[in-house]
Design an enzyme around this catalytic site. Sequence first.
Site, PDB file in Angstrom:
ATOM      1  N   ASP A   1       0.849  -1.191   0.000  1.00 61.66           N
ATOM      2  CA  ASP A   1       0.000   0.000   0.000  1.00 61.66           C
ATOM      3  C   ASP A   1       0.887   1.243   0.000  1.00 61.66           C
ATOM      4  O   ASP A   1       1.823   1.344   0.804  1.00 61.66           O
ATOM      5  CB  ASP A   1      -0.903   0.003   1.238  1.00 61.66           C
ATOM      6  CG  ASP A   1      -1.998   1.050   1.131  1.00 61.66           C
ATOM      7  OD1 ASP A   1      -3.025   0.763   0.498  1.00 61.66           O
ATOM      8  OD2 ASP A   1      -1.824   2.153   1.697  1.00 61.66           O
ATOM      9  N   ILE A   2       0.615   2.173  -0.930  1.00 62.41           N
ATOM     10  CA  ILE A   2       1.399   3.408  -0.995  1.00 62.41           C
ATOM     11  C   ILE A   2       1.038   4.282   0.201  1.00 62.41           C
ATOM     12  O   ILE A   2      -0.136   4.531   0.477  1.00 62.41           O
ATOM     13  CB  ILE A   2       1.118   4.166  -2.309  1.00 62.41           C
ATOM     14  CG1 ILE A   2       1.484   3.285  -3.516  1.00 62.41           C
ATOM     15  CG2 ILE A   2       1.912   5.472  -2.356  1.00 62.41           C
ATOM     16  CD1 ILE A   2       1.070   3.877  -4.855  1.00 62.41           C
TER      17      ILE A   2
ATOM     18  N   GLU B   1      -4.836   2.390  -4.104  1.00 64.37           N
ATOM     19  CA  GLU B   1      -3.373   2.469  -4.132  1.00 64.37           C
ATOM     20  C   GLU B   1      -2.725   1.180  -3.640  1.00 64.37           C
ATOM     21  O   GLU B   1      -1.557   1.166  -3.268  1.00 64.37           O
ATOM     22  CB  GLU B   1      -2.898   3.637  -3.265  1.00 64.37           C
ATOM     23  CG  GLU B   1      -3.115   3.482  -1.775  1.00 64.37           C
ATOM     24  CD  GLU B   1      -4.499   3.909  -1.294  1.00 64.37           C
ATOM     25  OE1 GLU B   1      -4.634   4.226  -0.110  1.00 64.37           O
ATOM     26  OE2 GLU B   1      -5.444   3.928  -2.109  1.00 64.37           O
TER      27      GLU B   1
END
Length: 294
Positions: free
Chosen positions: A171-172, A214
Amino acid sequence: MKKSVNLAMVSNTAFEAGKAENLSQYDISNALQTTLEFNELISIFCSRIESMIPHSGYVYSNREFSLEIKNGVFTKHAYSHAFKIDQQPLGELKLMRNHQFTEAEIELLETLLRYLIYPLKNATLFHRALRMAYMDPLTQTHNRASFNDTINREIRLAIRQAKHLAIIFLDIDHFKTINDDYGHDCGDIMLASVAAWIKDSLRSSDLIFRYGGEEFVILLSDTDLADAELLAEKIRAAIERRIMTYDMNTIRITASLGVNALRADDTFESFIKRADAAMYQAKKNGRNRVIAAR
């Protein structure tokens, strides 16, 4: 003493031979209409021509779909044919055996190969459409639908063959803030860039999916937890050292990763749940780190 030749008998024999050949070709054509799978098309074709063009093995390769289909015994004598229609390549088929193909066999083979062109074209169009349906257009990774289909297959395969299977959830970090501060165009560029950086770290056998928003998932066949954790750290570091510039702004990017390996009693749900939980633990522990499920 001269031998007399019954011309009517010769003519009838030639007619029957031609009739039998036409029936065989009709049979090939019909059989090739039954599937849109490359491996099945090649298998059907090669088995149906065996009596007319004896061969010991074959290889079909198709660069567009990264395919190489092999079967039989491979020898030094071979005949290769590259398929193309409207300047579009459709792959190459190589037939092999332990002695050379005669000119008559090659001439017949080239006639028979014509029956394979349109089935290969149809298979190509079908798999292109399937690939588009299973791809995320922004990041050029597999999408959530593809993940759901693939992971169930890979779990069954790993259990049946007693092989390792690992998964990474990524996950960004602070992606919503980046979208809010710089806009969705910037967010889209970031997603595409991160996907490309992840791909740079993967093997050809590894699969990457955009799981949602994301978040990305990486599926690693024949990989244990320790090796998956090493790869996750490599990906994390590769993202961290990149700097993205957007509209005269310099943006640093980091990601949090959770790693898990398949256990004997895992279900689809339990397998991904531990990886997802590990990723959220990485976020809770300060982000920009890798956590492996134990």
